[in-house]
Scaffold this motif. Structure first.
Motif, PDB file in Angstrom:
ATOM      1  N   ALA A  39       0.756  -1.245  -0.014  1.00  0.00           N
ATOM      2  CA  ALA A  39       0.045  -0.008   0.063  1.00  0.00           C
ATOM      3  C   ALA A  39       0.813   1.316  -0.141  1.00  0.00           C
ATOM      4  CB  ALA A  39      -0.971   0.015   1.112  1.00  0.00           C
ATOM      5  N   GLU A  83      -6.102   5.452  -7.624  1.00  0.00           N
ATOM      6  CA  GLU A  83      -6.081   4.181  -6.615  1.00  0.00           C
ATOM      7  C   GLU A  83      -5.755   3.111  -7.608  1.00  0.00           C
ATOM      8  OE1 GLU A  83      -8.791   2.535  -3.345  1.00  0.00           O
ATOM      9  OE2 GLU A  83      -9.170   1.588  -5.207  1.00  0.00           O
ATOM     10  N   SER A 133      -5.062  -1.003  -7.921  1.00  0.00           N
ATOM     11  CA  SER A 133      -5.152  -2.616  -7.117  1.00  0.00           C
ATOM     12  C   SER A 133      -4.721  -3.503  -7.990  1.00  0.00           C
ATOM     13  CB  SER A 133      -6.764  -2.554  -6.788  1.00  0.00           C
ATOM     14  OG  SER A 133      -7.438  -1.581  -5.965  1.00  0.00           O
ATOM     15  N   LEU A 187     -10.805 -10.085  -7.045  1.00  0.00           N
ATOM     16  CA  LEU A 187     -10.219  -8.985  -6.347  1.00  0.00           C
ATOM     17  C   LEU A 187     -11.250  -8.092  -5.875  1.00  0.00           C
ATOM     18  CD1 LEU A 187      -8.072  -6.782  -6.076  1.00  0.00           C
ATOM     19  CD2 LEU A 187      -8.729  -5.559  -8.185  1.00  0.00           C
ATOM     20  N   VAL A 189     -13.017  -4.763  -4.276  1.00  0.00           N
ATOM     21  CA  VAL A 189     -12.794  -3.268  -4.519  1.00  0.00           C
ATOM     22  C   VAL A 189     -13.983  -2.721  -4.006  1.00  0.00           C
ATOM     23  CG1 VAL A 189     -12.400  -1.362  -5.840  1.00  0.00           C
ATOM     24  CG2 VAL A 189     -11.213  -3.562  -6.505  1.00  0.00           C
ATOM     25  N   ARG A 210      -1.757  -9.864  -4.352  1.00  0.00           N
ATOM     26  CA  ARG A 210      -2.584  -8.756  -4.239  1.00  0.00           C
ATOM     27  C   ARG A 210      -2.274  -7.510  -3.491  1.00  0.00           C
ATOM     28  NH1 ARG A 210      -8.229 -10.451  -2.331  1.00  0.00           N
ATOM     29  NH2 ARG A 210      -7.791 -12.338  -3.592  1.00  0.00           N
ATOM     30  N   ARG A 268      -2.917  -2.726  -2.739  1.00  0.00           N
ATOM     31  CA  ARG A 268      -3.728  -1.796  -3.181  1.00  0.00           C
ATOM     32  C   ARG A 268      -3.151  -0.580  -2.540  1.00  0.00           C
ATOM     33  NH1 ARG A 268      -9.669  -2.371  -1.877  1.00  0.00           N
ATOM     34  NH2 ARG A 268      -9.005  -2.269   0.168  1.00  0.00           N
ATOM     35  N   ARG A 300      -8.570   3.214 -10.143  1.00  0.00           N
ATOM     36  CA  ARG A 300      -9.744   3.842 -10.031  1.00  0.00           C
ATOM     37  C   ARG A 300      -9.498   5.484  -9.941  1.00  0.00           C
ATOM     38  NH1 ARG A 300     -13.875   0.670  -8.648  1.00  0.00           N
ATOM     39  NH2 ARG A 300     -15.169   2.462  -8.209  1.00  0.00           N
TER      40      ARG A 300
END
Length: 728
Positions: A254, A266, A268, A274, A276, A305, A307, A346
């Motif tokens: 992060a 953002e 990810s 996933l 979100v 993963r 984000r 995003r």
């Protein structure tokens, strides 16, 4: 039976619901089959659930799911075709609608399709650009890390040539201090002559040399064995006969993604699935598992993963947030095999716009202004074209609509209708001819119209009373009802009604007005309206009722409750049967002649409790015929309504079991006579017990036919009214 079927077919045809084509009959057949399958499946699930409650196996899959899905698809196509036919025959019947639809297909729909294509293309281009910018930012970070690694590698190689050991403290202190601002979590691992040394941020993992698949310089995004993501670069430097391998890495988590995506939004990174979060709601993105991979490999990919970052604030209400997804290539650090991650970005359109025109701010403002102006200009052109088209359509269809309304008025017998002529074209000449024709016809039928008016009034009276009876039986899941009234004259003094009081409540009213003919029919209409007003709407003058302190205390004996005056609940809009009877008695006593009165049975069935709460005001006691043939008579209530003032009524609640048959009737059923005497209640019960299993409509036909046969063709002495209800 044939008369009822013809009546039903005529009513369905009048409502436009009667199938008229083979396609409609086939669609109705397929729908019926699907409903039967759904019913069978529901019964299966019900019995399966009941079996599970008593301990039997209930894990069998529900049958017919595939057939129901297939029939749903087929029925969707069939009814869509029927809807298109209906639009062509009904909606497109009017000339104005045809012209409007024509303009829609010519002008509006193409513009809408173009707008949809532009928006979709813009979204796809924006998605590609967003993924490109995110990938670009990651590659820039990798390049910067690779440059830093090359500098560190050169310093370590110089130290190795001088014979300085890698473990000497402070050998890279100056370099790491300079790089800590750009790479706060930088970790450097140097391997020389089989020994490895770690500098910078230390992890729990022991230092190790680069994998064997690295034979030259490398830099990129990799996944470790523990499924964590890293930006990692490797620089190989020859020192004498040995090779110095320097590995620099930054964990991709992060904080690192937030630092990379600070100018974008953002980011990810994940694989296979996933999660979100957006505005408190979960959005789930699913990718297919990698072909040829083992379950262990797929589970590793699913757990990889990360984000980070945040979506910038909107600059205005049109600056919406959009998700953009794409694939990002990575390598497995242990094997060197290529893989891919699902990357979700995003961000907002304003951010992409700023990144696109970062170096051309003046041109960007000019392009933005030009596009906005062109959009407004095109919108104005489309609006003007639409207004002109609608006005032309109005000038064409006004005369046609006026002529159609005129013919409808003539068809209804209104020959005083005249069309206002506003233009001087061929349609205006046709309007003038129509006005001349109606003037001539009005003079010719003046005398006949007066006669038709008198006959029409009587027909209207009969039709209006027919409207008071419920046309269609309002069925509940727990109660099936049916009613019929056969007047002795043109209009009837008998009364029955079904009062829907909600999804699980229904009122049943059956009454008989004293006398026959027009006067009884008028009083019947009064009772009908009053029952519906009191039952549905409550009272508008609640203040006229006696206060609660003056009400007599209720008493309960054997399920029977009596009160002297009705209770009035605050905010309630319906009354109990005894309250409605009290109100009706007061209303009729003060508004009708002394010789006018009525008998009335009023009950309210509650489907949730399967109980019928009723009160009987002097009517022939209805019967509840049990499945075994036992009879319960509903005789609790009081005297007739409208004859005496200030009369109290009792009410009682009875339970209706499954297949119990409720029967209410007027004296026109039991009192017809012939040479053998009255038809009688015993004969009615005999017919009911013999045909209890039949549908209510068929049972009603059998009873009325038996009554008419008993009279042997004589004139019907009284109105014949029968109300049936069967509990399910």
């Amino acid at each position: 039976m044939n008369v009822s079927l013809r009546y039903l077919r005529r009513k369905l045809a009048d409502a436009g619901l009667m199938p008229r084509s083979r396609l409609a009959y086939f669609a109705l057949l397929m729908l019926s089959i699907e409903l039967l399958l759904i019913l069978f499946r529901g019964l299966f699930l019900l019995f399966t659930r009941a079996g599970s409650e008593i301990g039997s196996a209930a894990n069998a899959p529900a049958p017919l799911g595939g057939w129901i899905t297939f029939l749903t698809f087929v029925n969707g196509i069939l009814f869509a075709a029927l809807a298109l036919r209906w639009m062509r025959s009904t909606l497109m019947w009017r000339l104005r609608n045809r012209l409007i639809v024509t303009y829609l297909f010519i002008g509006v729909i193409p513009v809408g399709l173009i707008a949809a294509i532009v928006l979709l293309s813009g979204y796809l281009i924006a998605a590609q650009f967003a993924i490109f910018m995110a990938s670009y930012d990651i590659h820039v970070e990798v390049d910067n890390l690779q440059q830093a690694n090359a500098e560190i590698s050169g310093r370590l190689a110089d130290a190795a040539r001088r014979g300085v050991p890698l473990s000497q403290p402070g050998i890279l202190q100056e370099n790491l201090a300079a790089l800590s601002r750009d790479f706060p979590r930088l970790q450097v691992t140097a391997t020389f002559k089989g020994k490895s040394e770690t500098f910078g941020t230390r992890t729990k993992m022991a230092p190790s040399k680069p994998p064997g698949w690295i034979t030259s310089q490398y830099g990129g995004l990799v996944a470790d064995a523990d499924r964590s993501l890293h930006l990692r670069t490797v620089t190989l430097t020859s020192v004498g006969n040995d090779v110095l391998a320097v590995e620099a890495e930054v964990p991709v988590d992060a904080p690192e993604l937030s630092r990379i995506s600070k100018n974008l939004g953002e980011i990810s990174l994940g694989d296979n699935q996933l999660q979100v979060t957006e505005n408190g709601e979960n959005q789930e993105f699913t990718l297919k598992e990698k072909k040829g991979a083992t379950n262990e490999e797929n589970s590793k990919r699913a757990a990889t993963r990360a984000r980070g970052g945040s979506v910038p604030a909107a600059i205005n209400f049109l600056d919406l947030e959009f998700p953009f997804g794409g694939l990002l290539g990575i390598l497995d650090w242990q094997t060197g095999k290529k893989d891919s991650l699902f990357m979700m970005v995003r961000t907002r359109m304003s951010v992409l716009y700023q990144r696109l025109f970062l170096s051309y701010s003046e041109q960007a403002a000019l392009i933005k202004t030009a596009l906005f102006g062109i959009g407004i200009f095109f919108a104005l052109i489309e609006l003007v074209a639409l207004i002109i088209g609608l006005r032309l359509t109005r000038t064409i269809t006004r005369s046609v609509a006026a002529l159609y309304r005129g013919t409808e008025c003539v068809n209804r017998g209104d020959f005083r209708h005249r069309i206002e002529v506003k233009t001087r074209d061929q349609l205006a000449a046709l309007e003038t001819s129509f006005n001349s024709m109606t003037t001539s016809l009005e003079a010719l039928i003046a005398e006949q119209k007066e006669k038709q008016r008198l006959e029409s009034e009587l027909a209207i009276a009969q039709e209006v009373q027919g409207q008071l009876f419920p046309r269609l039986e309002r069925q509940m899941a727990s109660l099936e009802v049916h009613g019929v009234c056969r007047p002795a004259r043109t209009v009837s003094g008998d009364y029955y009604d079904f009062l829907p009081l909600g999804a699980e409540r229904m009122g049943i009213a059956v009454g008989d007005i004293s006398g026959k003919g027009i006067s009884a029919a008028l009083l019947m209409a009064t009772v009908h309206s009053a029952v519906r007003v009191y039952e549905f709407g409550g009272l508008s003058d609640r203040a006229t009722l006696p206060p609660a302190a003056a009400l007599a205390a209720a008493r309960s004996k054997g399920g029977v409750a009596t009160v002297e005056l009705p209770s009035v609940g605050n905010g309630n809009v319906s009354h109990s049967p005894r309250e409605v009877l009290w109100l009706l008695n007061r209303h009729l006593f003060h508004s009708t002649p002394p010789e006018k009165y009525a008998t009335l049975f009023l009950g309210i069935f509650d489907g949730s409790s399967r109980r019928l709460t009723y009160s009987n005001a002097g009517h022939l006691p209805p019967m509840i015929l049990g499945k075994s043939g036992d009879v319960r008579r509903l005789d609790v209530g009081g005297t007739v309504i409208g004859l005496l003032d200030n009369i109290s009524y009792e009410e009682k609640s009875v339970e209706l079991h499954s297949q119990d048959l409720f029967v209410a009737y007027s004296d026109g059923i039991t009192e017809p006579e012939n040479e053998y005497g009255e038809f009688g209640e015993a004969r009615l019960l005999e017919i009911l017990r013999a045909n209890q299993h039949l549908p209510l409509a068929r049972l009603s036909e059998i009873i009325t036919a038996a009554v008419l046969d008993w009279m042997s063709g004589a004139e019907q002495p009284d109105d014949v009214t029968l109300v049936l209800a069967r509990a399910h």
